[in-house]
Design an enzyme around this catalytic site. Structure first.
Site, PDB file in Angstrom:
ATOM      1  N   ASP A  64       0.669  -1.173   0.152  1.00 40.25           N
ATOM      2  CA  ASP A  64       0.035   0.253  -0.181  1.00 40.25           C
ATOM      3  C   ASP A  64       0.900   1.444  -0.042  1.00 40.25           C
ATOM      4  O   ASP A  64       0.248   2.409  -0.256  1.00 40.25           O
ATOM      5  CB  ASP A  64      -0.920   0.070   1.149  1.00 40.25           C
ATOM      6  N   HIS A  65       2.191   1.164   0.555  1.00 40.40           N
ATOM      7  CA  HIS A  65       2.805   2.309   0.376  1.00 40.40           C
ATOM      8  C   HIS A  65       3.720   2.955  -0.765  1.00 40.40           C
ATOM      9  O   HIS A  65       3.456   3.882  -1.314  1.00 40.40           O
ATOM     10  CB  HIS A  65       3.941   2.139   1.779  1.00 40.40           C
ATOM     11  N   ASP A 119       4.067  -1.278  11.526  1.00 41.46           N
ATOM     12  CA  ASP A 119       3.777   0.047  10.714  1.00 41.46           C
ATOM     13  C   ASP A 119       3.374   1.040  12.433  1.00 41.46           C
ATOM     14  O   ASP A 119       2.439   0.066  12.964  1.00 41.46           O
ATOM     15  CB  ASP A 119       2.587   0.086  10.000  1.00 41.46           C
ATOM     16  N   ARG A 379      -0.089  12.833  10.039  1.00 41.38           N
ATOM     17  CA  ARG A 379       1.181  13.520  10.400  1.00 41.38           C
ATOM     18  C   ARG A 379       1.558  14.512   9.393  1.00 41.38           C
ATOM     19  O   ARG A 379       1.276  14.532   8.054  1.00 41.38           O
ATOM     20  CB  ARG A 379       2.334  12.393   9.949  1.00 41.38           C
ATOM     21  N   SER A 528       7.140   7.389  12.861  1.00 37.04           N
ATOM     22  CA  SER A 528       6.989   5.922  12.117  1.00 37.04           C
ATOM     23  C   SER A 528       8.005   4.913  12.581  1.00 37.04           C
ATOM     24  O   SER A 528       8.781   5.364  13.273  1.00 37.04           O
ATOM     25  CB  SER A 528       7.800   6.034  10.567  1.00 37.04           C
ATOM     26  N   ARG A 530       9.488   2.747  11.220  1.00 37.07           N
ATOM     27  CA  ARG A 530      10.590   2.124  10.323  1.00 37.07           C
ATOM     28  C   ARG A 530      11.934   1.828  10.894  1.00 37.07           C
ATOM     29  O   ARG A 530      12.443   2.632  11.378  1.00 37.07           O
ATOM     30  CB  ARG A 530      10.952   3.204   9.028  1.00 37.07           C
TER      31      ARG A 530
HETATM   32  C1  MIC Z   1       4.311   6.371   8.214  1.00 39.93           C
HETATM   33  O1  MIC Z   1       3.236   6.797   8.254  1.00 39.93           O
HETATM   34  O2  MIC Z   1       5.186   7.133   8.581  1.00 39.93           O
HETATM   35  C2  MIC Z   1       4.631   4.935   7.754  1.00 39.93           C
HETATM   36  C3  MIC Z   1       4.793   5.063   6.171  1.00 39.93           C
HETATM   37  O3  MIC Z   1       3.532   4.184   7.670  1.00 39.93           O
HETATM   38  C4  MIC Z   1       5.631   4.177   8.717  1.00 39.93           C
HETATM   39  C5  MIC Z   1       6.163   3.095   8.157  1.00 39.93           C
HETATM   40  C6  MIC Z   1       7.333   3.286   7.283  1.00 39.93           C
HETATM   41  O4  MIC Z   1       8.150   4.125   7.580  1.00 39.93           O
HETATM   42  O5  MIC Z   1       7.454   2.536   6.311  1.00 39.93           O
HETATM   43  C7  MIC Z   1       4.827   4.228   9.912  1.00 39.93           C
HETATM   44  O6  MIC Z   1       4.060   4.812  10.611  1.00 39.93           O
HETATM   45  O7  MIC Z   1       5.206   3.231  10.682  1.00 39.93           O
HETATM   46 FE1  SF4 Z   2       0.122   4.798   5.142  1.00 37.67          FE
HETATM   47 FE2  SF4 Z   2       1.385   5.505   7.359  1.00 37.67          FE
HETATM   48 FE3  SF4 Z   2      -0.132   7.389   5.998  1.00 37.67          FE
HETATM   49 FE4  SF4 Z   2      -1.132   5.559   7.382  1.00 37.67          FE
HETATM   50  S1  SF4 Z   2       0.152   7.268   8.253  1.00 37.67           S
HETATM   51  S2  SF4 Z   2      -1.712   6.042   5.346  1.00 37.67           S
HETATM   52  S3  SF4 Z   2       0.349   3.643   7.066  1.00 37.67           S
HETATM   53  S4  SF4 Z   2       1.873   6.250   5.160  1.00 37.67           S
END
Ligand code: MIC
Ligand code: SF4
Length: 636
Positions: A64-65, A119, A379, A528, A530
């Site tokens: 999905d990303h 995530d 975010r 995140s 990550r």
């Molecule tokens: C995000 O919203 O920052 C992400 C992308 O979903 C991350 C995961 C990632 O960095 O791949 C998260 O929230 O954990």
């Molecule tokens: Fe995707 Fe992270 Fe954004 Fe949620 S917050 S939509 S999991 S990138």
């Protein structure tokens, strides 16, 4: 002893440890989820753990990303994850199927179960009364391989809800209000548990929106009771058999309490560049806007998008505004297509995107230079949209849609969406496990081995490579946008961009000095999950991060990578070292054992003490040089 709902679920999944806040527990894990931007690492690590079957009841790999396929990299990663799903017996959710958290809520989340996901917004399914925790990739790989997860038992924060929301408000306004009151650090060390008569006025997707942004409070997770509203939701999704009534004991004792009368809440907005910079919309109304983006795992449910369609119906998006909409799941998109809401959106001039994270993670739709973008996301960290000088405001879908028509930030009118008693059930994006899965993994040239640490040294003498302030995010440590996300399986490439939102030359500093130490303020590594934010520093030979405090998932990721997360014994010692200073740490294993180490600042000729307040398991992981080697032989 009367218990909170969170502790009841923890108790029923306890493999090791006691229900004492601050003590380390081992929990049985029923479900896992991964998404593609963290998933490649998870499946490389699962492979390294050398297992032949999964220990969970259900594990799902979502794509999905990393959806834009501007080169071969993302497609290679998707093929790799698909092959891993087939090899290990996971459900694979193809690109287009939807955002992991929205799809999981609709199809798989179950009251009373445990779920860990790679995530940070995995707590979304807490809206169903499940205990759902965001974790680093390696912890999720271990969860799949062994069926357990280690957790420092958080305290429980009661949010007591009364009243019901006004007709122009969304659950997003509830969580923005809570963020305004408690800040991005307010939930650190807590599970947020929602109780009170206001709970039953909120639908499951409303509850999920609130749990989703509990991640922005820094909370370990958030949870709602499972009640008749949950039963109706599961029935509408054709899985009433998954229902189980669950709530806290009436006389359960909480560690903190916040009372919130839903009827006093008004439309709220988080200003740049933090989800807790919240004010009522009416205070900054008439802010001219360039872009409106609706979607993300926070606000892309059927009800959210129907509210948007109702507001747009018969109107045109303001000529100076680009409105983009990404439905949360294929299911939602299909229902909007069938009931005409999609046509309404198109007639208003909206741009319809794939069911995926999209602009929320900077995968396209970067605003123009200095652009002002209203987003229904969770975010708004600087640079995350893909445009460094853009200003991102977080709002509800109702505020977003009304503002898209007006061309400026606007308090929405009242709106009502009829409840649905039967949802579609789109299975076409899932590939379910087969009896005899494939034996090999498909690895394209973009997939590089991940770095591994060596056993902990007795002592080291290293320079301070970087000194940062409070609330540094993992988006700062390893930025993510359409240009970088394709390299999530390529740590050496990502390393070149480390900390590039803060300084231009971190990579050069680290290479020149042969690694070093990072100094930080409060809440280092928020945001995140990550684990690249630990793997990249590991690759660049960062030995320790000394901070005033750490965000939970990032701290675990550092330990999993064998990097020391140390805290200043006295926060004022933050002032005793600067970038470029040479720091000496001696007798490190003994210091870890005692929980206290002395750092000698050779440049300034002074010393200060730091702490490591981890469990004996965490100490053993650090001694072993990371969790992969440590866990290979571990059984509970
Ligand atoms: C995000 O919203 O920052 C992400 C992308 O979903 C991350 C995961 C990632 O960095 O791949 C998260 O929230 O954990
Ligand atoms: Fe995707 Fe992270 Fe954004 Fe949620 S917050 S939509 S999991 S990138």
């Amino acid at each position: 002893m009367p218990k909170t709902l969170a502790y009841k679920i923890i108790d029923s999944h306890l493999l090791k440890g006691d229900l004492k806040p601050g003590s380390e527990l081992c929990l049985k894990i029923n479900q896992t989820l991964t998404q593609d931007s963290t998933g490649t690492m998870v499946y490389l690590q699962l492979e390294a753990l050398d297992v032949d079957h999964l220990a969970t009841d259900l594990s799902v790999a979502y794509i999905d990303h990393n959806i834009l396929q501007a080169g071969f990299e993302n497609a290679d990663d998707h093929a790799f994850i698909q092959s891993a799903a087939e090899k290990y017996g996971l459900i694979f959710s193809k690109p287009g199927g939807g955002i992991c958290h929205q799809v999981h809520l609709e199809r798989f989340g179950k009251p009373g179960t445990t779920l860990i996901g790679s995530d940070s917004h995995t707590p979304t399914a807490g809206g169903l009364g499940a205990l759902t925790i965001g974790a680093g990739g390696l912890d999720v790989a271990i969860g799949m391989a062994k069926g357990f997860y280690f957790l420092t038992l958080p305290k429980v924060y009661q949010i007591y809800l009364t009243g019901s929301l006004k007709k122009n408000c969304n659950a997003k306004d509830v969580i923005l209000t809570i963020l305004q009151k408690l800040s991005v650090k307010g939930g650190v060390g807590y599970i947020m548990e929602y109780t009170g008569p206001g709970v039953e006025t909120l639908s499951v997707p409303d509850r999920a929106t609130i749990c989703n942004m509990g991640a922005e409070l820094g909370a370990t997770t958030s949870i709602f009771p499972s009640d008749h509203v949950t039963r109706d939701f599961l029935r509408a999704h054709h899985r009433e058999e998954d229902f189980k009534e669950l709530s806290a004991d009436p006389d359960a004792v909480y560690d903190q309490r916040l009372d919130l009368d839903l009827s006093t809440i008004e439309p709220m907005v988080a200003k740049p560049h933090s989800p807790d910079a919240v004010v009522p919309v009416k205070e900054i109304t008439h802010l001219p806007i360039d872009q409106v983006a609706i979607g993300s795992c926070t606000n892309s449910s059927y009800a959210d998008l129907m509210a948007v369609a109702k507001i747009l119906k018969g109107h045109r998006v303001h000529p100076d505004v680009s409105l983009v909409i990404s439905p949360g799941s294929a299911n939602v998109l299909k229902m909007l297509a069938e009931n005409g809401a999609l046509a309404t959106m198109i007639s208003s001039g909206a741009r319809i995107l794939e069911s995926a994270c999209g602009p929320c993670i900077g995968m396209g739709q970067a605003p123009k230079s200095k652009g002002i973008s209203l987003r229904t996301f969770n975010r708004n960290f600087k640079g995350r949209s893909g445009t460094k000088d853009a200003e991102i405001y977080l709002v509800s879908p109702e505020t977003a849609a009304s503002s898209a028509l007006a061309g400026y930030l606007k308090v929405p009118e009242d709106i009502e969406v009829e409840p649905v008693d039967s949802f579609d059930h789109v299975d076409d994006y899932f590939i379910f496990p087969k009896e005899n899965g494939r034996k090999d993994l498909v690895m394209g040239p973009n997939i590089k081995p991940f770095p591994l640490n060596k056993a902990l040294e007795e002592s080291f003498c290293k320079k301070v490579l970087l000194k940062v302030k409070d609330n540094v995010t993992t988006d700062d440590i390893v930025p993510s946008h359409a240009g970088l996300l394709p390299y999530r399986s390529n740590v050496p490439h990502l390393a070149r961009y480390s900390f590039s939102t803060l300084v231009d030359d971190f990579y050069d500093r680290a290479k020149r000095e042969g690694g070093g130490i990072i100094l930080a303020g409060e809440n280092y590594g928020q945001g995140s999950s990550r684990e690249h934010a630990a793997l990249v520093p590991l690759y660049l030979e960062v030995k320790a991060v000394v901070a005033k405090s750490f965000a939970r998932i990032h701290r675990s990721n550092l330990i999993n990578s064998g990097i020391l997360p140390l805290t200043f014994s006295d926060p004022a010692s933050y002032l005793l070292a600067d970038e470029g200073d040479t720091l000496f740490l001696d007798q490190i294993p003994e210091g870890l054992e005692k929980g206290e180490l002395v750092i000698v600042n050779k440049t300034k000729d002074l010393s200060f003490s730091v702490n490591f307040s981890g469990s004996s398991r965490e100490k053993a992981i650090l001694l072993a040089g990371g969790n992969l080697n440590y866990s290979k032989t571990l059984e509970v």
